[in-house]
Every structure is written in structure tokens, then in C-alpha cells.
Scaffold this active site. Structure first.
Site, PDB file in Angstrom:
ATOM      1  CE  LYS A 204     167.490 -39.189 -82.770  1.00 37.65           C
ATOM      2  NZ  LYS A 204     166.452 -40.112 -82.431  1.00 37.65           N
TER       3      LYS A 204
ATOM      4  CG  HIS B 278     169.460 -43.915 -81.090  1.00 39.21           C
ATOM      5  ND1 HIS B 278     169.082 -43.013 -82.082  1.00 39.21           N
ATOM      6  CD2 HIS B 278     170.623 -44.453 -81.509  1.00 39.21           C
ATOM      7  CE1 HIS B 278     169.980 -43.047 -83.057  1.00 39.21           C
ATOM      8  NE2 HIS B 278     170.920 -43.905 -82.738  1.00 39.21           N
TER       9      HIS B 278
ATOM     10  NE  ARG C  21     163.910 -45.913 -76.174  1.00 41.02           N
ATOM     11  CZ  ARG C  21     164.161 -44.766 -76.811  1.00 41.02           C
ATOM     12  NH1 ARG C  21     164.383 -43.673 -76.141  1.00 41.02           N
ATOM     13  NH2 ARG C  21     164.201 -44.734 -78.119  1.00 41.02           N
TER      14      ARG C  21
ATOM     15  CG  ASP D  29     167.503 -37.059 -79.514  1.00 38.66           C
ATOM     16  OD1 ASP D  29     166.618 -36.572 -78.786  1.00 38.66           O
ATOM     17  OD2 ASP D  29     167.383 -38.150 -80.083  1.00 38.66           O
TER      18      ASP D  29
ATOM     19  N   GLY E 279     168.538 -37.114 -73.222  1.00 38.85           N
ATOM     20  CA  GLY E 279     168.800 -36.505 -71.931  1.00 38.85           C
ATOM     21  C   GLY E 279     168.220 -35.126 -71.732  1.00 38.85           C
ATOM     22  CB  ILE E 280     166.594 -32.634 -73.882  1.00 40.22           C
ATOM     23  CG1 ILE E 280     167.897 -32.542 -74.666  1.00 40.22           C
ATOM     24  CG2 ILE E 280     165.952 -31.265 -73.678  1.00 40.22           C
ATOM     25  CD1 ILE E 280     168.991 -31.731 -74.012  1.00 40.22           C
ATOM     26  CG  MET E 281     165.303 -35.848 -68.943  1.00 40.82           C
ATOM     27  SD  MET E 281     164.143 -36.794 -69.935  1.00 40.82           S
ATOM     28  CE  MET E 281     162.994 -37.304 -68.669  1.00 40.82           C
TER      29      MET E 281
ATOM     30  N   GLY F 152     162.423 -35.458 -77.293  1.00 41.49           N
ATOM     31  CA  GLY F 152     161.609 -36.655 -77.469  1.00 41.49           C
ATOM     32  C   GLY F 152     160.820 -37.114 -76.268  1.00 41.49           C
TER      33      GLY F 152
END
Length: 144
Positions: free
Chosen positions: A8, A32, A35, A63, A65-67, A86
Site C-alpha cells: 500500500k 493515504h 492528509r 485507495d 478518494g473513494i467517497m 476508509g
């Protein structure tokens, strides 16, 4: 190591190639959540080139930006094997504990189904990059 190995935090095509050459089973394109790395490459923008270069050799996962469900569908259409969610599940957890997580997953699932219906796609296997329009304003500036 008898199990599968995923790495990752991959942020370039060159790194994805290096991991493929090293024999990993999957790469997770991630900054990540942006942030601490808000100027890092956007995983969704890296996806087409990474899939083109290593998609036949290993699984490519997105991973960051998957909203919503449309983000999941777009990522699959662009070649991702699957996505991580996440923030969506964390928002559900903070709002309602385990029932909140269940609700967040239910909402994402409904959004995926609705997006697929609107695209006229009956299965994930039918999705192609032609189902996705990438917005120009989100493309990083060319390097000088």
C-alpha cells in the site's frame, strides 16, 4: 511467505513496476487520504497507466478518494480490481458505531447499483474506461 502480499502507498508507475518485478500480488494506489501528502499524485489519475503497465501481472487496488458508489464504479471501470473505502466506513463508525458502518456500506452498495443502472451496465465485467469521464480541472500540472 506462503500468503499473498499487497503493498500500500504506491504513488508511481515506476514503483508499481518494481513491485511487480519483485513478485508482489497486489499494489494499492494510495496517497493515504491526502492528509499529509495533499500534493502527492491522485491514485485515480495513476490508475489507467498502472493497469496498462502491470495489470496483467498483479491486482491493482485503489485507495484514497473513494467517497461514494460512483467512485467505486469509476475505479473498476478504469481497471482497478477493487477499492478500499476508509473514510466512508470511518464516518459511519463515528456516527453510529457498528450500525453506522453497516449503514455506510449499505449506502455505498445502493450507489454502486444505481450508478451501474444509469450506465446501462449489468455487471462489473461490462465496465470499461468508456464509462468514465475524467475531469480536466483535476489533472495535475505538467512537470517542467
Amino acid at each position: 511467505w506462503p500468503g499473498k502480499l499487497a503493498v500500500k502507498g504506491v504513488q508511481s508507475v515506476a514503483d508499481a513496476k518494481a513491485f511487480a518485478d519483485a513478485g508482489v500480488d497486489a499494489v494499492v494506489l494510495s496517497n493515504h487520504g491526502g492528509r499529509q501528502l495533499d500534493r502527492a499524485p491522485v491514485p485515480f489519475h495513476l490508475l489507467p497507466e498502472v493497469v496498462k503497465e502491470v495489470g496483467a501481472d498483479l491486482e491493482v487496488i485503489v485507495d484514497t478518494g473513494i467517497m461514494n458508489g460512483a467512485d467505486v464504479v469509476a475505479s473498476i471501470a478504469m481497471g482497478a480490481r477493487f477499492t478500499l473505502i476508509g473514510r466512508a466506513y470511518l464516518y459511519g463508525l463515528m456516527a453510529g458505531g457498528r450500525p453506522g458502518v453497516d449503514k455506510a456500506i449499505s449506502i455505498l452498495s445502493e450507489q454502486v447499483v444505481r450508478t451501474m443502472k444509469l450506465l446501462g451496465a449489468h455487471s462489473l465485467e461490462e465496465l470499461t474506461p468508456d464509462h468514465v469521464t475524467q475531469l480536466e480541472r483535476l489533472i495535475p500540472r505538467a512537470r517542467r
